[in-house]
Design a protein around this motif. Sequence first.
Motif, PDB file in Angstrom:
ATOM      1  N   HIS A  13      52.681  -5.651 -33.594  1.00 21.54           N
ATOM      2  CA  HIS A  13      52.061  -6.169 -32.388  1.00 21.54           C
ATOM      3  C   HIS A  13      50.718  -6.826 -32.670  1.00 21.54           C
ATOM      4  CE1 HIS A  13      55.206  -4.451 -29.978  1.00 21.54           C
ATOM      5  NE2 HIS A  13      55.012  -3.267 -30.540  1.00 21.54           N
ATOM      6  N   GLN A  14      50.233  -6.705 -33.886  1.00 19.12           N
ATOM      7  CA  GLN A  14      48.968  -7.328 -34.245  1.00 19.12           C
ATOM      8  C   GLN A  14      49.221  -8.421 -35.267  1.00 19.12           C
ATOM      9  OE1 GLN A  14      46.639  -4.097 -35.717  1.00 19.12           O
ATOM     10  NE2 GLN A  14      46.269  -3.237 -33.701  1.00 19.12           N
ATOM     11  N   LYS A  15      48.434  -9.465 -35.201  1.00 27.08           N
ATOM     12  CA  LYS A  15      48.522 -10.586 -36.142  1.00 27.08           C
ATOM     13  C   LYS A  15      49.932 -11.185 -36.194  1.00 27.08           C
ATOM     14  CE  LYS A  15      45.353  -8.154 -39.150  1.00 27.08           C
ATOM     15  NZ  LYS A  15      45.209  -7.585 -40.471  1.00 27.08           N
ATOM     16  N   VAL A  16      50.551 -11.312 -35.046  1.00 33.54           N
ATOM     17  CA  VAL A  16      51.932 -11.799 -34.983  1.00 33.54           C
ATOM     18  C   VAL A  16      52.023 -13.234 -35.488  1.00 33.54           C
ATOM     19  CG1 VAL A  16      53.843 -12.316 -33.409  1.00 33.54           C
ATOM     20  CG2 VAL A  16      52.499 -10.237 -33.101  1.00 33.54           C
ATOM     21  N   LYS A  17      51.058 -14.050 -35.120  1.00 31.81           N
ATOM     22  CA  LYS A  17      51.086 -15.460 -35.531  1.00 31.81           C
ATOM     23  C   LYS A  17      51.036 -15.589 -37.060  1.00 31.81           C
ATOM     24  CE  LYS A  17      48.776 -19.783 -34.394  1.00 31.81           C
ATOM     25  NZ  LYS A  17      47.673 -20.375 -33.625  1.00 31.81           N
ATOM     26  N   SER A  18      50.146 -14.861 -37.703  1.00 28.41           N
ATOM     27  CA  SER A  18      50.051 -14.972 -39.162  1.00 28.41           C
ATOM     28  C   SER A  18      51.283 -14.365 -39.837  1.00 28.41           C
ATOM     29  CB  SER A  18      48.771 -14.327 -39.683  1.00 28.41           C
ATOM     30  OG  SER A  18      48.713 -12.970 -39.347  1.00 28.41           O
ATOM     31  N   TYR A  19      51.882 -13.346 -39.250  1.00 29.66           N
ATOM     32  CA  TYR A  19      53.097 -12.763 -39.794  1.00 29.66           C
ATOM     33  C   TYR A  19      54.213 -13.811 -39.846  1.00 29.66           C
ATOM     34  CZ  TYR A  19      57.167  -9.668 -40.135  1.00 29.66           C
ATOM     35  OH  TYR A  19      58.327  -9.062 -40.529  1.00 29.66           O
ATOM     36  N   TYR A  20      54.393 -14.535 -38.776  1.00 24.32           N
ATOM     37  CA  TYR A  20      55.448 -15.554 -38.735  1.00 24.32           C
ATOM     38  C   TYR A  20      55.099 -16.768 -39.591  1.00 24.32           C
ATOM     39  CZ  TYR A  20      58.082 -12.894 -35.392  1.00 24.32           C
ATOM     40  OH  TYR A  20      58.820 -11.905 -34.804  1.00 24.32           O
ATOM     41  N   ILE A  21      53.836 -17.060 -39.736  1.00 28.58           N
ATOM     42  CA  ILE A  21      53.438 -18.151 -40.644  1.00 28.58           C
ATOM     43  C   ILE A  21      53.815 -17.792 -42.073  1.00 28.58           C
ATOM     44  CG2 ILE A  21      51.434 -19.291 -41.687  1.00 28.58           C
ATOM     45  CD1 ILE A  21      50.198 -19.341 -38.856  1.00 28.58           C
ATOM     46  N   TYR A  22      53.538 -16.554 -42.493  1.00 29.86           N
ATOM     47  CA  TYR A  22      53.915 -16.123 -43.846  1.00 29.86           C
ATOM     48  C   TYR A  22      55.437 -16.132 -44.031  1.00 29.86           C
ATOM     49  CZ  TYR A  22      49.099 -14.696 -44.635  1.00 29.86           C
ATOM     50  OH  TYR A  22      47.738 -14.674 -44.789  1.00 29.86           O
ATOM     51  N   LEU A  23      56.166 -15.674 -43.017  1.00 30.54           N
ATOM     52  CA  LEU A  23      57.634 -15.710 -43.111  1.00 30.54           C
ATOM     53  C   LEU A  23      58.147 -17.143 -43.218  1.00 30.54           C
ATOM     54  CD1 LEU A  23      59.005 -12.973 -40.672  1.00 30.54           C
ATOM     55  CD2 LEU A  23      59.226 -13.070 -43.140  1.00 30.54           C
ATOM     56  N   PHE A  24      57.564 -18.060 -42.441  1.00 32.62           N
ATOM     57  CA  PHE A  24      57.972 -19.460 -42.505  1.00 32.62           C
ATOM     58  C   PHE A  24      57.650 -20.065 -43.867  1.00 32.62           C
ATOM     59  CE2 PHE A  24      56.783 -23.936 -42.122  1.00 32.62           C
ATOM     60  CZ  PHE A  24      58.021 -24.460 -41.754  1.00 32.62           C
ATOM     61  N   LEU A  25      56.459 -19.806 -44.385  1.00 36.36           N
ATOM     62  CA  LEU A  25      56.101 -20.316 -45.709  1.00 36.36           C
ATOM     63  C   LEU A  25      57.017 -19.758 -46.791  1.00 36.36           C
ATOM     64  CD1 LEU A  25      52.203 -20.221 -45.549  1.00 36.36           C
ATOM     65  CD2 LEU A  25      53.678 -22.235 -45.570  1.00 36.36           C
ATOM     66  N   LEU A  26      57.361 -18.484 -46.674  1.00 37.00           N
ATOM     67  CA  LEU A  26      58.283 -17.887 -47.624  1.00 37.00           C
ATOM     68  C   LEU A  26      59.655 -18.558 -47.555  1.00 37.00           C
ATOM     69  CD1 LEU A  26      58.715 -15.714 -49.755  1.00 37.00           C
ATOM     70  CD2 LEU A  26      59.286 -14.125 -47.922  1.00 37.00           C
ATOM     71  N   ALA A  27      60.154 -18.783 -46.351  1.00 35.43           N
ATOM     72  CA  ALA A  27      61.445 -19.460 -46.194  1.00 35.43           C
ATOM     73  C   ALA A  27      61.383 -20.887 -46.731  1.00 35.43           C
ATOM     74  CB  ALA A  27      61.854 -19.465 -44.725  1.00 35.43           C
ATOM     75  N   ALA A  28      60.285 -21.581 -46.500  1.00 36.17           N
ATOM     76  CA  ALA A  28      60.149 -22.962 -46.983  1.00 36.17           C
ATOM     77  C   ALA A  28      60.130 -23.011 -48.506  1.00 36.17           C
ATOM     78  CB  ALA A  28      58.876 -23.590 -46.417  1.00 36.17           C
TER      79      ALA A  28
END
Length: 182
Positions: free
Chosen positions: A1-16
Motif C-alpha cells: 500500500h506504500q510506494k505503489v507507483k515506484s513498485y510498478y515502475i520497477y516491475l515495468f522496467l524489469l519487464a522491458a
Amino acid sequence: HQKVKSYYIYLFLLAATVVGALLSADLILFYLFWEAMLIPMAFLIGVFGSERRIQAAMKFFLYTMVGGLAMLGAIIGTGYVLKGELGYLSFAYENFLRFSPQHPWGPVFFVLMGLAFFIKVPLFPFYTWLPDAHTEAPAGGSVILAGVLLKLGIYGLVRFALPIYSAPYQASAPLWLGLAVI
C-alpha cells in the motif's frame, strides 16, 4: 500500500529489460539488457522486501553482476579471437561465429560465458543467492524471479553459448549435467 507507483515502475522496467534481452539479435545488446535486469530486480528486493531485504538485494546484485562481468570478458575475447576486433558481434545466421573443436580459447570463453548463465539458473554451487532473494522479495518480485529471470539463464545458454561454444560444451556436458542434478 506504500510506494505503489515506484513498485510498478520497477516491475515495468524489469519487464522491458527482459523483453529487450529476448529480442536481442546480437550478443552486445543481449549483454546490456542482461545487466540492466539487475537494477530493477535489486530495487524490488531492496525497497519492497522483508526484514533482510538489503542483504538479499546486495547478494543477488553481486552474484549476478560477477557473472555478467565474466560474460563480458567472454564476449570481448570471442570477438577479438574470432574476428580480430573488439567491436560488434553479430549473431545473424549468415555470419554466425563459432569455435572449432581444436581452438584452445573455446573452453575458456565457454566457462566465462557459462558462468553468467549458471549463476542465473542457478546451478550448484552458484545458487546461494536464490533462497535469500526469494524469501526477502515481495510476492510479485518473487514470481517474476522464479517464472522469468531464472529461465533467462537457460535461454542465454541455448541461444548464445551453446551455438558458439558447442565443442567445449559437448566435452564438458557430463560435468554441467551432474551439477544440475545436484
